[in-house]
Design a protein around this motif. Structure first.
Motif, PDB file in Angstrom:
ATOM      1  N   TYR A 173      30.283 -60.799 -43.590  1.00 30.35           N
ATOM      2  CA  TYR A 173      30.336 -61.686 -42.858  1.00 30.35           C
ATOM      3  C   TYR A 173      31.854 -62.261 -43.448  1.00 30.35           C
ATOM      4  O   TYR A 173      32.261 -62.234 -43.312  1.00 30.35           O
ATOM      5  N   ARG A 174      31.383 -63.066 -44.688  1.00 26.47           N
ATOM      6  CA  ARG A 174      32.732 -63.647 -45.537  1.00 26.47           C
ATOM      7  C   ARG A 174      33.910 -63.128 -45.677  1.00 26.47           C
ATOM      8  O   ARG A 174      34.410 -63.320 -45.436  1.00 26.47           O
ATOM      9  N   ASP A 175      33.290 -61.611 -46.782  1.00 25.36           N
ATOM     10  CA  ASP A 175      33.840 -61.089 -47.390  1.00 25.36           C
ATOM     11  C   ASP A 175      34.796 -59.855 -46.554  1.00 25.36           C
ATOM     12  O   ASP A 175      36.464 -60.122 -46.039  1.00 25.36           O
ATOM     13  N   GLN A 176      34.888 -59.543 -45.199  1.00 23.70           N
ATOM     14  CA  GLN A 176      34.519 -58.298 -44.116  1.00 23.70           C
ATOM     15  C   GLN A 176      35.617 -58.886 -42.535  1.00 23.70           C
ATOM     16  O   GLN A 176      36.613 -59.397 -42.260  1.00 23.70           O
ATOM     17  N   PHE A 177      34.313 -60.121 -41.989  1.00 25.05           N
ATOM     18  CA  PHE A 177      35.410 -61.294 -41.502  1.00 25.05           C
ATOM     19  C   PHE A 177      35.493 -63.215 -41.384  1.00 25.05           C
ATOM     20  O   PHE A 177      34.322 -63.422 -40.961  1.00 25.05           O
ATOM     21  N   PRO A 178      36.278 -63.222 -41.973  1.00 20.71           N
ATOM     22  CA  PRO A 178      35.782 -64.705 -42.593  1.00 20.71           C
ATOM     23  C   PRO A 178      35.529 -65.600 -41.411  1.00 20.71           C
ATOM     24  O   PRO A 178      35.056 -66.569 -41.417  1.00 20.71           O
ATOM     25  N   ASP A 179      36.747 -65.263 -40.481  1.00 22.82           N
ATOM     26  CA  ASP A 179      36.956 -66.129 -38.899  1.00 22.82           C
ATOM     27  C   ASP A 179      34.959 -66.119 -38.782  1.00 22.82           C
ATOM     28  O   ASP A 179      34.942 -67.799 -38.017  1.00 22.82           O
ATOM     29  N   LEU A 180      34.800 -65.200 -38.155  1.00 23.26           N
ATOM     30  CA  LEU A 180      33.804 -64.898 -37.877  1.00 23.26           C
ATOM     31  C   LEU A 180      32.549 -65.900 -38.289  1.00 23.26           C
ATOM     32  O   LEU A 180      31.067 -66.261 -38.156  1.00 23.26           O
ATOM     33  N   HIS A 181      32.406 -65.444 -39.525  1.00 23.77           N
ATOM     34  CA  HIS A 181      31.634 -66.401 -40.220  1.00 23.77           C
ATOM     35  C   HIS A 181      31.537 -67.435 -40.321  1.00 23.77           C
ATOM     36  O   HIS A 181      29.961 -67.920 -40.459  1.00 23.77           O
ATOM     37  N   THR A 182      32.737 -68.375 -40.235  1.00 21.20           N
ATOM     38  CA  THR A 182      32.429 -69.846 -40.158  1.00 21.20           C
ATOM     39  C   THR A 182      32.228 -70.145 -39.101  1.00 21.20           C
ATOM     40  O   THR A 182      31.341 -70.816 -38.653  1.00 21.20           O
ATOM     41  N   ASP A 183      32.290 -68.919 -37.925  1.00 27.43           N
ATOM     42  CA  ASP A 183      32.087 -69.419 -36.374  1.00 27.43           C
ATOM     43  C   ASP A 183      30.508 -69.265 -36.013  1.00 27.43           C
ATOM     44  O   ASP A 183      29.549 -70.255 -35.296  1.00 27.43           O
TER      45      ASP A 183
END
Length: 301
Positions: A218-228
């Motif tokens: 998720y950090r690699d592909q969806f960084p904003d979602l990873h943070t959420d």
């Protein structure tokens, strides 16, 4: 790629417009209307000097046909920059173009990158180009993860990273290389249950390892979602910690309530994540907190 398979050219263009507008923000992004006399080979442009075109090749094309059609799209649209130079210059104003980018669902061949470099060298010097010329590139939505994720919310796309089972041998190897974390798990699980404790420990280790893989993806592909996701989980942990200041819960009760808070919180994120990923996050965070001593207040040591 799966969510793109059912699209057509118009849907792909709409997806790209939402994605790029989100990526560059409305103040820096412009869509070129094409209802009257065509878009002059420019669908979108930015104040930072990037021209974007979108193209959705037929998914049934063979590799040879795929390359032929994408190359034709690149060639035809670059020619329009020269043909409509005067009109484009008026539209851009003082903006200096440094890049021309074709956005397609998937870049399947390195030959297309080579073709872009070839075309880049053959372009004439146009009045709205940078003094050093422009770069010609081909990209997919993978290059714009934040914008792509945002645009997917409009088509109901569910995010799902496939998960692989952790072998028992891998869990044993983790014990040996993370003795301090394993000791924490051992101490805390004794407070949780007196039966099946070894099975519980093994499952916690597996959940921990799956969480690490999933968070990396998720950090690699969806960084904003990873943070959420991370922020929601930490807020849930703090909620249970605060509740325990006033009424001490039994360890089993506290862990179960935290697990449910994680599940509920992650299910409310605007961008839907799969039930499988939700459960892996929800249980994995608890495993990591037990291992990393962030739940001493629950275990009451």
């Amino acid at each position: 790629m799966s969510f793109k398979l059912e699209m057509d050219g118009d849907e792909w263009e709409g997806f790209c417009e939402r994605m790029l507008r989100h990526e560059f923000t409305w103040k820096n992004f412009e869509t070129v209307p094409h209802k009257d006399r065509g878009d002059h080979g420019i669908e979108f442009f930015t104040k930072c000097g990037v021209i974007f075109q979108c193209y959705f090749p037929d998914p049934t094309y063979s590799m040879a046909d795929y390359k032929k059609h994408v190359q034709k799209k690149i060639n035809d649209d670059l020619k329009k920059l020269t043909k409509y130079e005067t009109e484009i210059k008026k539209m851009l104003g003082d903006i200096v173009i440094t890049e021309w980018v074709l956005v397609i669902p998937e870049v399947k061949s390195k030959d297309l990158i080579k073709y872009c470099k070839k075309k880049e060298k053959s372009l004439p010097k146009l009045s709205f180009f940078s003094i050093d010329g422009i770069s010609v590139k081909i990209e997919s939505d993978d290059s714009f993860p934040s914008g792509s994720l945002y645009s997917r919310t409009f088509i109901g796309e569910e995010i799902n990273i496939p998960l692989e089972d952790v072998e028992t041998a891998d869990a044993e190897a983790w014990k040996n290389s993370n003795s301090a974390f394993y000791d924490n798990i051992c101490r805390k699980t004794l407070k949780v249950t007196e039966t099946g404790v070894e099975h519980l420990r093994t499952e916690l280790i597996k959940n921990y390892l799956i969480l690490e893989e999933l968070m990396d993806a998720y950090r690699d592909q969806f960084p904003d979602l990873h943070t959420d996701i991370k922020n929601i989980a930490l807020a849930n942990l703090q909620t249970v910690k605060n509740n325990n200041l006033f009424r001490k819960q039994e360890p089993q009760e506290a862990l179960s309530s935290l697990l449910q808070l994680n599940r509920d919180g992650l299910s409310k994120i605007e961008q839907r994540i799969s039930l499988q990923n939700n459960e892996a996050f929800s249980s994995g965070f608890i495993a990591s907190w037990l291992a990393e001593c962030k739940m001493e207040f629950i275990i009451n040591e």
